[in-house]
Design a protein around this motif. Sequence first.
Motif, PDB file in Angstrom:
ATOM      1  N   LEU A   1       0.821  -1.216   0.000  1.00 62.20           N
ATOM      2  CA  LEU A   1       0.000   0.000   0.000  1.00 62.20           C
ATOM      3  C   LEU A   1       0.853   1.263   0.000  1.00 62.20           C
ATOM      4  O   LEU A   1       0.505   2.252  -0.640  1.00 62.20           O
ATOM      5  CB  LEU A   1      -0.946   0.006   1.207  1.00 62.20           C
ATOM      6  N   VAL A   2       1.977   1.226   0.727  1.00 57.76           N
ATOM      7  CA  VAL A   2       2.855   2.401   0.747  1.00 57.76           C
ATOM      8  C   VAL A   2       3.377   2.668  -0.659  1.00 57.76           C
ATOM      9  O   VAL A   2       3.323   3.803  -1.162  1.00 57.76           O
ATOM     10  CB  VAL A   2       4.013   2.194   1.753  1.00 57.76           C
ATOM     11  N   ALA A   3       3.848   1.608  -1.346  1.00 56.36           N
ATOM     12  CA  ALA A   3       4.345   1.767  -2.715  1.00 56.36           C
ATOM     13  C   ALA A   3       3.217   2.212  -3.652  1.00 56.36           C
ATOM     14  O   ALA A   3       3.398   3.088  -4.494  1.00 56.36           O
ATOM     15  CB  ALA A   3       4.956   0.449  -3.191  1.00 56.36           C
ATOM     16  N   HIS A   4       2.053   1.602  -3.483  1.00 55.55           N
ATOM     17  CA  HIS A   4       0.889   1.896  -4.324  1.00 55.55           C
ATOM     18  C   HIS A   4       0.490   3.371  -4.178  1.00 55.55           C
ATOM     19  O   HIS A   4       0.209   4.049  -5.168  1.00 55.55           O
ATOM     20  CB  HIS A   4      -0.249   0.982  -3.875  1.00 55.55           C
TER      21      HIS A   4
ATOM     22  N   LEU B   1       2.388   5.935  -3.077  1.00 51.29           N
ATOM     23  CA  LEU B   1       3.415   6.836  -3.604  1.00 51.29           C
ATOM     24  C   LEU B   1       3.356   6.874  -5.132  1.00 51.29           C
ATOM     25  O   LEU B   1       3.453   7.937  -5.743  1.00 51.29           O
ATOM     26  CB  LEU B   1       4.803   6.391  -3.126  1.00 51.29           C
ATOM     27  N   GLY B   2       3.175   5.706  -5.757  1.00 52.77           N
ATOM     28  CA  GLY B   2       3.081   5.651  -7.217  1.00 52.77           C
ATOM     29  C   GLY B   2       1.868   6.403  -7.727  1.00 52.77           C
ATOM     30  O   GLY B   2       1.941   7.145  -8.718  1.00 52.77           O
ATOM     31  N   ASN B   3       0.750   6.248  -7.029  1.00 55.86           N
ATOM     32  CA  ASN B   3      -0.495   6.879  -7.477  1.00 55.86           C
ATOM     33  C   ASN B   3      -0.427   8.399  -7.457  1.00 55.86           C
ATOM     34  O   ASN B   3      -1.122   9.062  -8.213  1.00 55.86           O
ATOM     35  CB  ASN B   3      -1.655   6.445  -6.575  1.00 55.86           C
ATOM     36  N   LEU B   4       0.419   8.933  -6.559  1.00 58.86           N
ATOM     37  CA  LEU B   4       0.482  10.396  -6.453  1.00 58.86           C
ATOM     38  C   LEU B   4       1.036  11.031  -7.740  1.00 58.86           C
ATOM     39  O   LEU B   4       0.919  12.234  -7.930  1.00 58.86           O
ATOM     40  CB  LEU B   4       1.319  10.805  -5.240  1.00 58.86           C
ATOM     41  N   LYS B   5       1.608  10.191  -8.645  1.00 57.00           N
ATOM     42  CA  LYS B   5       2.076  10.730  -9.927  1.00 57.00           C
ATOM     43  C   LYS B   5       0.918  11.255 -10.765  1.00 57.00           C
ATOM     44  O   LYS B   5       1.129  11.952 -11.759  1.00 57.00           O
ATOM     45  CB  LYS B   5       2.825   9.656 -10.691  1.00 57.00           C
TER      46      LYS B   5
ATOM     47  N   ALA C   1       1.229   7.282  12.225  1.00 56.83           N
ATOM     48  CA  ALA C   1       1.808   8.003  11.090  1.00 56.83           C
ATOM     49  C   ALA C   1       1.483   7.284   9.786  1.00 56.83           C
ATOM     50  O   ALA C   1       1.072   7.913   8.806  1.00 56.83           O
ATOM     51  CB  ALA C   1       3.316   8.126  11.274  1.00 56.83           C
ATOM     52  N   LEU C   2       1.641   5.953   9.774  1.00 57.95           N
ATOM     53  CA  LEU C   2       1.322   5.186   8.565  1.00 57.95           C
ATOM     54  C   LEU C   2      -0.152   5.328   8.208  1.00 57.95           C
ATOM     55  O   LEU C   2      -0.507   5.506   7.043  1.00 57.95           O
ATOM     56  CB  LEU C   2       1.657   3.705   8.782  1.00 57.95           C
ATOM     57  N   ALA C   3      -1.011   5.251   9.225  1.00 58.09           N
ATOM     58  CA  ALA C   3      -2.454   5.357   8.983  1.00 58.09           C
ATOM     59  C   ALA C   3      -2.789   6.712   8.380  1.00 58.09           C
ATOM     60  O   ALA C   3      -3.503   6.800   7.376  1.00 58.09           O
ATOM     61  CB  ALA C   3      -3.215   5.137  10.288  1.00 58.09           C
TER      62      ALA C   3
ATOM     63  N   GLY D   1      -2.867  10.279   1.632  1.00 59.01           N
ATOM     64  CA  GLY D   1      -2.303  10.096   0.304  1.00 59.01           C
ATOM     65  C   GLY D   1      -3.308   9.551  -0.682  1.00 59.01           C
ATOM     66  O   GLY D   1      -3.412  10.015  -1.824  1.00 59.01           O
ATOM     67  N   PHE D   2      -4.094   8.566  -0.255  1.00 57.45           N
ATOM     68  CA  PHE D   2      -5.084   7.971  -1.157  1.00 57.45           C
ATOM     69  C   PHE D   2      -6.272   8.903  -1.377  1.00 57.45           C
ATOM     70  O   PHE D   2      -6.773   9.021  -2.488  1.00 57.45           O
ATOM     71  CB  PHE D   2      -5.576   6.630  -0.609  1.00 57.45           C
TER      72      PHE D   2
END
Lengths: 250, 235
Positions: free
Chosen positions: B40-43, B45-49, B213-215, B221-222
């Motif tokens: 989910l963290v990778a997903h 960060l990638g989506n923010l593009k 922090a992760l939550a 981010g999403f």
Amino acid sequence: MNLTLRIWRQRTADASGGSGSMVTYEVTGISPDMSFLEMLDHLNEELILRGEEPVAFDHDCREGICGACGMVINGQAHGPERTTTCQLHMRHFDDGDVVDVEPWRAGAFPVVKDLVVDRSAFDRIIGAGGYVSVPTGSAPDAHATPVPKPVADLAFEHAECIGCGACVAACPNGSAMLFTSAKVVHLNVLPQGAPERESRVLGMVGAMDAEGFGGCTNTGECAVACPKGIPLSAIGRMNREYLRAATRPR
Amino acid sequence: MALATTRRAPASSFIGSVWRSTVGKKAVMAVTGLIMLAYLVAHMLGNLKVFFGAGEFNHYGQWIRTIGEPFLHHEWFLWIARVGLTVSVGLHGVAAYQLSRRDLAARPAKYVRKRARASYATRTMRWGGVILGLFIVWHILDLTTLTVNPNAQEGHPYENLVASFGRWYVDVFYIAAMLALGLHIRHGFWSAAQTLGANSPRRDRAFKIVANALAALLTCGFIAIPIGVMTGVVS
């Protein structure tokens, strides 16, 4: 002071709890210095005089060290103070309060009668590894097995568990993880417990599961209810011991 | 009675005994949960593009298919990740279902006097998990297989995303699911540390801070993406 008590009355053992009900009693002339159990004695004396069946409850030392007593008072195991029911005093209640008194509720702790539950499931967990095997003979020298002070303190912190079952009663899953972990950590951190370190944790967790206790969801209710202050970290330590033992080549 | 002096060989295999124990099953939930969290963290960060325009986002979508080349064939990394995640979701869900059944059965007679128990995040783990499971099904149908996507152009993830988030009810469901995700991670990450025995009184506070922090990071981010579409930043 006067209180209205609503007590779970159940004549016989019945796993489903269907044969019992909450019965209301008006208790008068309570001294604030009475313990909760003395208050129940006071009620029972009156019930006996009236020719009624007294309320059955477990008790023994009445000084907070044996773990025999225990009841859920107003939805809290051992009531509003962090102590055993015998050391809970009536000064923590107000005149005219309505107080609900129920037995420990867990499938593995069937109600025997009224507020008495059968906690022999704990004995079977202990039997599955909650001991150390020692050679018989004369007592060993006190300094024969050095135990560092921090380790001794850690073991003692967990050895304080009196097995009252408040953790199971408070847990939303009826889990015995805090009890089992207190016993596992107490013995597993000491050199005397080292020879059975793996078989102890595997055996006790196996016995705990076999008794039908629920699993841990890290809710933390157990550590809040524990009259001896067994920390929630005990469960984390037991998890580590379990995974270490389970992944070791045999 | 003498105590047994020899130990019987374990009757079952390592995997079998771990899966049957409540502690072992929770460990499976913790490991699969951490795998999904890392994804989910990778997903996220990638989506923010998506905020850098169609060109960059669609190129990123193509690049995912080429990870590991030439060692891995085209799209192989993607399929390995998909299989890994499907197994993780499956094991996590099955273990949660079995443990929940057991937990509910462990107290056949309820207390008459109820008391508010535990934090909101802890109490909503089960239903939050069910919501997240349903969300994953819908999310794959919408943006992976494009079955329910109004645009459904293969190879144009940016346009598909904008078309999907153009519907208000999709935005509402998405944002609700991401809030559920935040709550799930808030309790789940700390709980995984406890279950795997990594927690200790000294580390407890640190694990709780990282969980929060992760939550917050993942939820914000999403949620930024549907809000970006709704406000016209992404179009």
